[in-house]
Structures are given as C-alpha cells and as structure tokens.
Design an enzyme around this catalytic site. Structure first.
Site, short mmCIF file in Angstrom:
data_model
loop_
_atom_site.label_atom_id
_atom_site.label_comp_id
_atom_site.label_asym_id
_atom_site.label_seq_id
_atom_site.Cartn_x
_atom_site.Cartn_y
_atom_site.Cartn_z
N ASN A 242 0.87 -1.17 0.00
CA ASN A 242 0.00 0.00 0.00
C ASN A 242 0.91 1.23 0.00
O ASN A 242 1.47 1.59 1.02
CB ASN A 242 -0.90 -0.02 1.25
CG ASN A 242 -1.71 1.25 1.42
OD1 ASN A 242 -1.77 2.08 0.51
ND2 ASN A 242 -2.34 1.40 2.57
N HIS B 97 -9.72 1.26 4.87
CA HIS B 97 -8.44 1.50 5.56
C HIS B 97 -8.68 2.48 6.71
O HIS B 97 -9.48 3.41 6.58
CB HIS B 97 -7.40 2.05 4.58
CG HIS B 97 -6.02 2.06 5.17
ND1 HIS B 97 -5.61 3.01 6.06
CD2 HIS B 97 -4.98 1.20 5.02
CE1 HIS B 97 -4.36 2.74 6.43
NE2 HIS B 97 -3.95 1.64 5.81
N GLU C 128 -7.04 4.89 7.77
CA GLU C 128 -6.80 6.30 7.43
C GLU C 128 -8.03 6.90 6.74
O GLU C 128 -8.37 8.06 6.93
CB GLU C 128 -5.54 6.41 6.54
CG GLU C 128 -4.28 6.21 7.37
CD GLU C 128 -3.08 5.70 6.60
OE1 GLU C 128 -3.07 5.75 5.36
OE2 GLU C 128 -2.14 5.23 7.27
N GLU D 66 -5.59 -4.75 10.57
CA GLU D 66 -4.57 -3.71 10.75
C GLU D 66 -4.83 -2.92 12.03
O GLU D 66 -5.60 -1.94 12.01
CB GLU D 66 -4.60 -2.74 9.55
CG GLU D 66 -4.30 -3.38 8.22
CD GLU D 66 -3.72 -2.37 7.25
OE1 GLU D 66 -2.62 -2.60 6.76
OE2 GLU D 66 -4.36 -1.33 7.00
N GLY E 49 2.32 2.44 10.61
CA GLY E 49 3.27 3.54 10.42
C GLY E 49 3.99 3.94 11.70
O GLY E 49 4.62 4.99 11.75
P1 PGA Z 1 2.65 0.37 7.53
O1 PGA Z 1 1.22 0.59 6.88
O2 PGA Z 1 3.20 -0.93 7.01
O3 PGA Z 1 3.47 1.56 7.10
O4 PGA Z 1 2.46 0.31 9.02
C1 PGA Z 1 0.33 -0.47 6.71
C2 PGA Z 1 -0.97 0.01 6.13
O5 PGA Z 1 -1.44 1.10 6.51
O6 PGA Z 1 -1.58 -0.67 5.27
#
Ligand code: PGA
Length: 251
Positions: A10, A96, A98, A168, A174
């Site tokens: 991603n 997601h 976000e 997740e 992140g």
């Molecule tokens: P990350 O993101 O590997 O940077 O933690 C994962 C995601 O948001 O799909």
C-alpha cells in the site's frame, strides 16, 4: 487447507512517475522467482495507468487504495469501480483506517464500496482494526468483528470468496510498533471463526492479511502463524528490496 499467501504493498500518497517506474522495475526483477506467493502493489490513482503498463505480463497484480461506491455521477474528485477495472486493477483496498479516520468513512460506506468493487469484477481488501485505546479497554475483538459484520450483513458471507480481509491494528500502522505474532494470530483466528459461523468453507478459503509495520525482520514470524495469510505493507513496500524480502518470507 493451504491458502496461497498474498503480499500487497500500500503505497499510500507516495511516489512520482520516476519513483513508480524505478520501484516497479526493481520489484518485478527481485520477486520474479517467487512463484508460490501472490503479489500486488497499490499505487496512487494517478499512477495506475503507468503501473498497469509496467506490470503487464508480470506476476504482480495491481491494486487501488480507494474507490467511490457509485458507478458514475456528480461526485467531483471521485473515481468509480468500473473506471478502476479498465486499468487491470485486481484489488481495491476498502475501509483502511486512514480513510475511516481522516475521511470519516462509516461502516455503511465501507460496505457500499465493498459491493461496488465486486460488482465491477474486482476483489475488495477489507481493512479492520482497533485503536490503541480500544485494545487497552479489552474490546479489540468486539470492534473488529463489528466492522466485519457491517459488511457481512450487507453482502453475505459468500461474498468473502471474492475478497481479502486485512487486520490492521491502528496503533501498529506507520508506528514501527508491530502486533506480536501471538496478538495478531489471536485476532485473525477470531475473524476466521466469526466468518465460519456464517460459512465454514468460505472462512477456510478467505485470506486474512496482517498489516501494521510489517518489515523484513518481523515478516517470517508473522507469516508463520496459522491464520495469517500474508501482509498489507505500507512503509516497507516503498523500498523494492524490503518488499521483495517480505514477499520471500511469504513464499
Ligand atoms: P505500515 O502501513 O506498514 O506503514 O504500518 C500499513 C498500512 O497502513 O496498510
């Protein structure tokens, strides 16, 4: 049953034409020999046409990070599932964290997007996950299963034969802080068991990916868990060598 693992990158809102070209060429070269794992890369919408041409004839599938739930209409700035399908898109990430947090997507919107993706012949990658506060309150499985039910109630369990689930935990995205393999396995097993309550065979076949700071150092252990069928990889997927190494861990 043996589920074929999937590693999907991603890329979020990163990249440029130059980056896409360089990184995809490197990823293709470095993963060529990995025949036992499915691979996908999800660049930004504007980079999809370039990525499509670079991935043509390779084993790497193309994914999108978002979609609108309507097929067309007066929705300034949005892109529909049939439009994505024209660019050889196989997977579309929906729900997601976000998008849920920063763009206020509700469970209902996520379910509508899931449906739209399947109606256009593509596979949704449905993201589920709890916040740190929810984990600390001990309500992780309630939260994750409620997010799952919001989709199952609308589309039915059999739709998960043409979908991927990604667990997740928000606190692991992140942050460099990964769920331990045991923490992740516990939630993956709960998701599969919950699906099995609706349809046992679909639950056995459905791939459940882990996402949240997956990197070359932790991928082996995560992917060794019985209910972890690969990864949704953010930051590390922007480096071809790291993405290849994580893909190797899944093969
Ligand atoms: P990350 O993101 O590997 O940077 O933690 C994962 C995601 O948001 O799909």
């Amino acid at each position: 049953m043996m589920r074929r693992k999937l590693v999907a990158g991603n890329w979020k809102m990163h990249g440029s034409r130059h980056f896409v070209e360089e990184t995809l060429r490197a990823i293709v070269a470095e993963t060529e020999m990995l025949e036992s794992v499915d691979l996908a890369v999800c660049p930004t919408l504007v980079h999809l046409p370039l990525a499509e041409s670079l991935l043509k004839g390779t084993r790497i599938s193309l994914g999108a990070q978002n979609v609108h739930d309507q097929a067309e209409g007066a929705y300034t700035g949005e892109v529909s599932a049939p439009m994505l399908a024209e660019y050889a898109v196989t997977f579309v990430i929906v729900g997601h964290s976000e998008r849920r947090q920063l763009f206020s997507e509700s469970d209902k919107t996520v379910a509508d997007k899931f449906m739209a993706v399947q109606a256009a012949g593509m596979k949704p990658v449905l993201c589920l996950g709890e916040s740190l506060q929810q984990r600390e309150q001990g309500v992780t499985s309630e939260v994750v299963l409620a997010q799952l039910d919001a989709v199952i109630d609308q589309v039915g369990a059999s739709a998960f034969d043409h979908a991927v689930v990604a667990y997740e935990p928000i606190w692991a995205i992140g942050t460099g802080r990964t769920a331990t393999p045991e923490q992740a396995q516990e939630v993956h097993a709960a998701i599969r068991q919950h699906l099995a309550g609706r349809d046992r065979e679909v639950a056995e076949r459905c791939r459940i990916l882990y996402g949240g700071s997956v990197n070359p150092a932790n991928a082996d252990e995560l992917f060794a868990q019985p209910d972890i069928d690969g990864g949704l990889v953010g930051g590390a997927s922007l480096k071809a060598a790291d993405f290849a190494s994580i893909s190797q861990s899944a093969s």
